[in-house]
Design a protein around this motif. Structure first.
Motif, PDB file in Angstrom:
ATOM      1  N   ARG B 182     -11.324  -0.063  84.692  1.00 58.41           N
ATOM      2  CA  ARG B 182      -9.824  -0.688  84.770  1.00 58.41           C
ATOM      3  C   ARG B 182      -8.938  -0.643  83.447  1.00 58.41           C
ATOM      4  N   ASP B 186      -5.999   0.138  82.233  1.00 62.20           N
ATOM      5  CA  ASP B 186      -4.917  -0.715  81.733  1.00 62.20           C
ATOM      6  C   ASP B 186      -4.593  -0.215  80.608  1.00 62.20           C
ATOM      7  N   THR B 189      -1.547   2.797  80.369  1.00 63.66           N
ATOM      8  CA  THR B 189      -0.664   2.861  81.964  1.00 63.66           C
ATOM      9  C   THR B 189       0.002   1.463  80.609  1.00 63.66           C
ATOM     10  N   LYS B 190      -0.186   0.272  79.827  1.00 60.52           N
ATOM     11  CA  LYS B 190       0.191  -0.243  78.949  1.00 60.52           C
ATOM     12  C   LYS B 190       1.057   0.917  77.690  1.00 60.52           C
ATOM     13  N   HIS B 212      -2.435   0.103  89.668  1.00 58.21           N
ATOM     14  CA  HIS B 212      -1.549   0.504  88.607  1.00 58.21           C
ATOM     15  C   HIS B 212      -0.541   1.745  88.996  1.00 58.21           C
TER      16      HIS B 212
END
Ligand SMILES: Nc1ncnc2c1ncn2[C@@H]1O[C@H](COP(=O)(O)OP(=O)(O)OP(=O)(O)O)[C@@H](O)[C@H]1O
Ligand SMILES: [Mg+2]
Lengths: 411, 254, 620
Positions: B182, B186, B189-190, B212
């Motif tokens: 995760r 994260d 994607t950020k 996501h």
């Protein structure tokens, strides 16, 4: 493990490896500093590993001569000491070995080699470094002709001489349509060229109707024989030897290639190659060779008996050659009054020396000895190939003419 | 939003196996699209066709308006598409940082340079990239001795080095612990949101997928059986049937 | 050419094709299952002939001619099959998982050992065997005589093909062999059966080679060259047919057999070239051979490593400088022959370094690296001997000529990988060898070129030593520099992960091609320096043994070390110099040494040293 420690050990490692390389190199040169003392040092190199069938009897031959001479008190009171090496059957290796013999072992003279290319390379080394070299077995004309030099001499009759001896036989038979089969390397090609030239000289309207040059040791005998037969020659000139010869003879016999045809063949009568064929030796072939058990004369008998006593074997041509090599060196040292290279070279020019088969001369023009060959016909007796109707052809009658030597040999 | 990647009617067979059967979809710029499906569904095949490793039997692929159907991996990469593989591929005899440096050398067309000291080229930029994916401390380590999860990160850093406009990842978190997965996704994607980068990825971990992706596409036996928002796909009867047949939606596989 | 002759020549071609097929199909079967390119196949063939000429005459005397002869042939094949089993259990079993190159080398070590053993056991002279009872005569075909035994051989090839087909279709063993040939992974899944399968395959392959050798005895005396003569042709057949494909080998044998039967009519002197030319053409058009399966592109080379190249710390640079200074002082302490050895060591060090650019950095297995050394040597020699060019010009031409030749060949080779690439490099080297050997007018044939000595200013051994130190040493460090430059990184990246490299824009094939060219140039320079250090040059510098020597040097030094090959070259060359004068069994020693090296420390001398001295990479 601490970084510091490992670094010190790594430095040590690099140094120890480099030092080892240098030490090995330097160590080698220490051995050499033993100075040349009393004996006459002779360097010998040949293809003992790769061509053992020829070179081992040859080694026995020179060993016998050395032992006899030393037992009789040596040459001018000095013993002969032969330092023998394998030449690797490669020119590159042979040159290194020659150099090692000359510069490290400090030999006074070099002799030996089997293959023509090895002989040529060593001969060139000799010329460059002013070392004396006596070629034993290489047959290529070039060694004494196109690439001849002051420091190189050759014992055996070259391909030109041996081919000329055979062509002389063909002349009386008047055979006109010829086929040639020869291994595709220098020796085979040089013999084929010589044959083409000499047969035209002997029989002006002779023609070559087929030529085959199989790669050495790789003859496709069936296809080669039918290609030759297809041209319907009346005579065949063969230069094959060893395994190629055996294959060729078997295929040729079964397919009738040799029936009602004259066959001239180089070297086939030498025991080295003939013994292999046993009862299948090709009857009627006219060959050069060495009828060892039939050669007459006291000198030869003494040689053959001594050889048999020492090695429990009959001599081969190589044995005779090895023996003669040492005799020629002995004569040269005696004539030169020592082992100085330049004096030995001068002594060798026109040197006459005694051998089991009579006196021979080292011709001064082209540095070629007058050693001859036996010409005869092949027959089979008691399941073995033998030479019949043979005669010794003295080399001096078959050599290149003086003019041709002048023209071809570099001055 | 404009269409960044457009796939039309892609087909691929391996002998008797139909690995891709008339697959068509669009990916809008900056969109995060997940492709899911059971083992052997044809996900990797699809990715390899887009990435240029495989040539489709039929169909067309357009990226940023250019036809890249017949382009090889090199051309695809140069046109702005970065890629990580299902079976991680890094350069095992290089350090972590050097792996990224190589990508930067290639980007700057220095691959024929016989002179420069490669170790020093683009060092800082490479360090920044491996810092960003969380393996900055391993910069000097050999990739040959890294744990699998860390290798996945190295590969990600390599793919990001060329600042791609679309990042394509085949099972980017396989082999990691759930929490790590995760965190990594994260992070990616950020980063993608910040840089305006599109993402196309596959995953077997459904939490990752539904957490996501903007949109999900379901493949089975080479065919698209459903596509839409995560919630819509989760509710799709056909999808449930496929996944029940193979052990449920939470199928996890390394 | 009349019709009857045409038919006859066709039959001749069929007969040699049959012999060739029987000899080569075992090689193909062994490769198909074990993926080992077995150089020792030629040795099996030779041993088959030797056992047959020993057994058949004795059995013919003690039983009866017919049974004795054929019994002797079969017994010879069986014995050789058992020797194959022995080799599998003692050697191959330990090397299935090492890189292909080590396997090639290890089996070549067996070749060297068998060569010496044969001389020790059977003596140096050729041995002519008996002819086949009942097949001694000839039959008339269109008024031409054709030997019965050849007719028998014409039939024997297809019969054996049929027998193998039955074996592969109807027995469990055969099914397993086929499955293993089709799918590499499958063999691993076999577990315990795998050992049995591999042993069985070695028995089958070796006994076929032994049978082929034994069947030769009515045609050819057993002799010490049979192994090398046969293996080159068997490779051609296997590669043209497609490695692992038995029907392919049959087709290829037909092609080569007929090509040679009719080729000798057109090109009486170029028979060597024909076979290798055919092989090169087929490989360029169809790298996997006529009926072979395309090589599966492996994810990474077998030479991928996990040891990074660290930049040298200062102390290591200093250590090297020190070592060079010590080496440069040699002329003050040693004699001229030792200097000559030192020169040769430098030449071979450069030669080995150039090969390691391909193997160590590129993961490209070159089995014909002697080609570039030889082209350089010949370029320098030709200029010096034929046009009397100044030495420096000839030395400059050497790397250029070799580089051009390597670039040309590399253009075809760079896109291949693995065994096919190795075979194509071998084919290229053999082709160049055949040209040097047979173009007598230019190259002097096997006499070679004589008289290429340094110009007057460099005649002194000491001057030539420093010249070599400058040129070879410079080139060695240039190659080292390349390893640390972006190109070297890219090359290694292509080795570690070709797919990954392509996916970040690296053209792996192009990088390999450039590496091929650079390696060719460096080897060419080494060749040029070699020519002037020897004064003469001949085709043996281009031959397979030269390629093997340089491979052994490279591996002995260690492929994953930057300068390891330098030490490998020094160690092997000096060992050879010291061992050759004192023993007639140099090949036994070299062969045993190569095998020991492959088994005991595949990371090489320097690699071993590094693992002792440098701290290991810590694993997280
Ligand atoms: N190179 C190939 N040759 C033959 N068949 C292949 C090849 N690559 C893939 N396939 C087959 O194509 C089908 C799709 O494979 P693919 O790898 O695309 O599946 P996937 O969806 O990625 O599965 P996974 O979840 O296991 O990664 C499978 O049946 C596979 O066996
Ligand atoms: Mg997949």
């Amino acid at each position: 493990m601490s970084k510091f420690l490992s670094r010190r050990r790594a430095i040590l490692g690099i140094f120890s490896m480099s030092a080892a390389v240098c030490a090995v190199l330097a160590g080698g040169s220490m051995i050499s500093s033993v100075s040349a003392a009393d004996p006459i040092k002779i360097g010998e190199l040949n293809s003992y590993g790769r061509f053992a069938a020829f070179t081992q009897p040859y080694r026995n031959g020179w060993q016998l001569a050395v032992d006899e001479i030393n037992a009789a008190g040596g040459v001018n009171g000095r013993m002969l000491e032969v330092i023998s090496r394998d030449d690797g059957a490669k020119p590159g290796d042979a040159v290194r070995v020659a150099e090692e013999l000359v510069s490290r072992e400090k030999v006074d003279v070099l002799f030996g080699t089997f293959l023509s290319n090895v002989g040529l390379a060593v001969s060139d080394y000799a010329a460059q470094n002013k070392a004396l070299f006596l070629a034993a077995e290489p047959l290529s004309d070039a060694i004494t002709m196109a690439k001849g030099n002051r420091y190189t001499f050759r014992m055996r009759p070259n391909t030109y001489m041996q081919t000329k001896m055979l062509v002389e036989q063909a002349k009386t038979l008047g055979v006109k349509r010829w086929a040639i089969v020869a291994p595709n390397y220098a020796y085979g090609q040089s013999a084929a060229e010589n044959f083409k030239r000499l047969i035209k000289e002997a029989i002006p309207d002779a023609e070559i109707v087929a030529e085959q040059y199989p790669a050495l040791g790789k003859i496709d005998a069936g296809a080669t024989v039918s290609a030759l037969a297809q041209a319907k020659p009346d005579g065949v000139f063969n230069v094959l030897f060893g395994g190629d010869l055996a294959k060729f003879v078997r295929e040729g016999n079964v397919r009738g290639l040799f029936e009602k045809r004259t066959v001239l063949s180089l070297l086939t009568g030498e025991p080295e190659w003939l013994s292999l064929l046993k009862d299948e030796a090709p009857k009627g072939w006219i060959v050069t060779g060495y009828p060892v058990n039939q050669v007459e004369g006291d000198g030869h008998k003494m040689f053959a008996d001594a050889y048999k006593a020492k090695f429990n074997d009959t001599p081969r041509l190589g044995s005779l050659l090895g023996y003669v090599m040492i005799q020629s060196i002995k004569a040269a040292v005696e004539k030169a009054g020592g082992t100085d290279t330049e004096k030995m070279v001068d002594a060798l020019k026109g040197l006459e020396f005694d051998t089991p088969i009579g006196m021979m001369t080292m011709r001064g023009d082209d540095h070629q000895a007058t050693m001859g060959a036996w010409i005869g016909k092949i027959d089979v007796k008691d399941g073995k190939g033998v030479m019949t109707d043979w005669a010794y052809a003295d080399g001096k009658d078959y050599m290149f003419s003086a003019e041709e030597v002048m023209k071809t040999r570099p001055q | 939003m404009s269409v960044q990647l457009s796939v039309q009617g892609l087909c691929k067979r391996f002998g008797g196996v139909v690995a891709s059967d008339d697959v068509s979809f669009d990916l809008k710029s900056e969109e995060h699209l997940a492709v899911i499906g059971p083992n052997g569904a044809g996900k990797s095949t699809l990715f390899k066709m887009i990435g240029g490793q495989l040539r489709p039997d039929a169909g067309q692929i357009r990226f940023d308006g250019h036809d890249i159907t017949k382009a090889g991996p090199r051309a695809v990469w140069r046109s702005g598409l970065g890629q990580t593989f299902q079976i991680t591929a890094t350069f095992s005899s290089f350090t972590v940082r050097e792996n990224v440096q190589i990508a930067l050398m290639s980007l700057n067309r220095q691959t024929r340079n016989l002179w420069a000291a490669a170790h020093e080229l683009h060092r800082d930029e490479a360090q920044a990239l491996i810092d960003a994916v969380g393996i900055g401390d391993f910069a000097e380590r050999s990739c040959g001795v890294l744990a699998y999860g860390d290798l996945k990160r190295v590969e990600l850093a390599i793919a990001l080095a060329s600042r791609p406009r679309l990042l394509m990842m085949d099972e980017p978190t396989a082999g990691m612990a759930p929490a790590e997965r995760r965190a990594l996704m994260d992070l990616v994607t950020k980063m993608a949101r910040r840089e305006g980068m599109g993402i196309l990825f596959t995953e077997h971990d459904m939490d990752i997928v539904f957490g996501h992706a903007d949109r999900v596409l379901v493949l089975d036996q080479g065919c698209i059986v459903a596509q839409g928002s995560p919630d819509a796909v989760r509710a799709d009867a056909k999808v449930q049937e496929i996944y029940l047949g193979t052990g449920g939606m939470a199928d996890e596989r390394v | 050419m009349d019709f009857a002759f045409f038919i006859l020549q066709f039959l001749n071609g069929l007969a040699s094709a049959s012999s060739l097929f029987i000899a080569a199909c075992g090689l193909s079967i062994i490769f198909g299952v074990t993926r080992i390119v077995n150089f020792a196949h030629g040795s099996f063939y030779m041993l088959g002939a030797y056992f047959a000429v020993t057994l058949a005459p004795r059995l013919m005397e003690s039983i009866n001619p017919f049974l004795g002869f054929w019994g002797g042939i079969l017994a010879a094949a069986m014995i050789v099959g058992l020797l194959g089993v022995l080799m599998e259990m003692l050697l191959l079993r330990r090397i299935y998982h090492v890189p292909e190159l080590f396997q090639l080398l290890a089996t070549f070590g067996v070749v060297l050992i068998v060569q010496d053993l044969v001389v020790l056991i059977w003596g140096p002279e050729d041995i002519l065997g008996p002819r086949a009872p009942g097949l001694k005569g000839a039959v008339n075909i269109l008024d031409q005589r054709f030997p019965e035994y050849e007719l028998f051989l014409v039939a024997a090839g297809p019969l054996i093909l049929g027998a193998i087909w039955l074996l592969f279709r109807k027995t469990r063993f055969g099914v397993l062999v086929r499955a293993a040939t089709e799918d590499r992974e499958m063999t691993d899944a076999l577990g315990i059966n795998q050992k049995l399968l591999f042993t069985g395959v070695l028995f089958l392959g070796a006994s076929l080679a032994g049978l082929a050798g034994a069947l030769q005895i009515p045609k050819e005396p057993a002799n010490g060259f049979m192994d090398i003569n046969m293996i080159a042709e068997a490779f051609v057949v296997t590669v043209i047919g497609g490695m692992g494909s038995v029907p392919g080998a049959f087709l290829a044998a037909l092609l080569i057999g007929e090509l040679q039967a009719f080729g000798i009519l057109l090109f009486a002197k170029s028979t060597l070239v024909l076979a290798f030319l055919a092989m090169a053409v087929v490989l360029i058009l169809r790298p996997q051979g006529l009926l072979g399966k395309p090589a599966v592109n492996t994810e990474h080379s077998e030479f991928a490593s996990s040891i990074p190249l660290r930049p040298w710390p200062r102390w290591l640079v200093l250590a090297w400088l020190g070592a060079i200074v010590v080496f440069a002082c040699l002329p003050f302490v040693v004699d001229s022959f030792t200097l000559k050895l030192a020169i040769e060591v430098m030449v071979f060090a450069l030669f080995a370094m150039s090969l390691n650019l391909l193997i160590g950095l590129g993961g490209v297995i070159s089995f014909g690296h002697a080609a570039w050394f030889g082209v350089g040597a010949y370029a320098a020699g030709l200029l010096a001997v034929h046009s009397h060019s100044p030495m420096l010009l000839a030395l400059a031409a050497a790397p250029l000529a070799a580089g051009v030749a390597a670039a040309l060949v590399g253009a075809f080779i760079a896109r291949l990988s693995g065994v096919y690439l190795a075979m194509l490099t071998l084919a290229a080297a053999q082709l160049i060898y055949a040209i040097a050997f047979q173009w007598t007018g230019l190259t002097g044939g096997d006499d070679g070129l004589v008289g290429a000595w340094p110009d007057a200013w460099a005649k002194s051994r000491v001057v030539y030593f420093y010249l070599t130190l400058a040129l070879a040493g410079g080139a060695v460090f240039a190659l080292r520099h390349i390893a640390y430059a972006p190109f070297g990184y890219v090359l290694r990246a292509g080795r570690d992960g070709p797919a990954r490299a392509e996916a970040i824009g690296i053209n792996v094939a192009a990088a390999r091609w450039v590496a091929f060219t650079i390696a060719g140039m460096a080897a060419g320079l080494a060749g040029g320096l070699y020519t002037f250090s020897k004064g003469s040059i001949d085709p043996t510098v281009l031959s397979i043994p030269t390629s093997v020597d340089v491979l052994a040097m490279t591996l002995l030094g260690g492929v994953h070390t930057v300068l390891g090959p330098v030490f490998g070259a020094a160690a092997l060359h000096l060992l050879q110099d010291f061992a050759m004068p004192i023993t007639d069994h140099w090949r036994l020693i070299l062969g045993g040494g190569i095998i020991a090296m492959v088994l005991a420390f595949p990371e090489g001398l320097v690699g071993k040293l590094r693992s002792w001295f440098m701290p290991a990479e810590e694993t997280p």
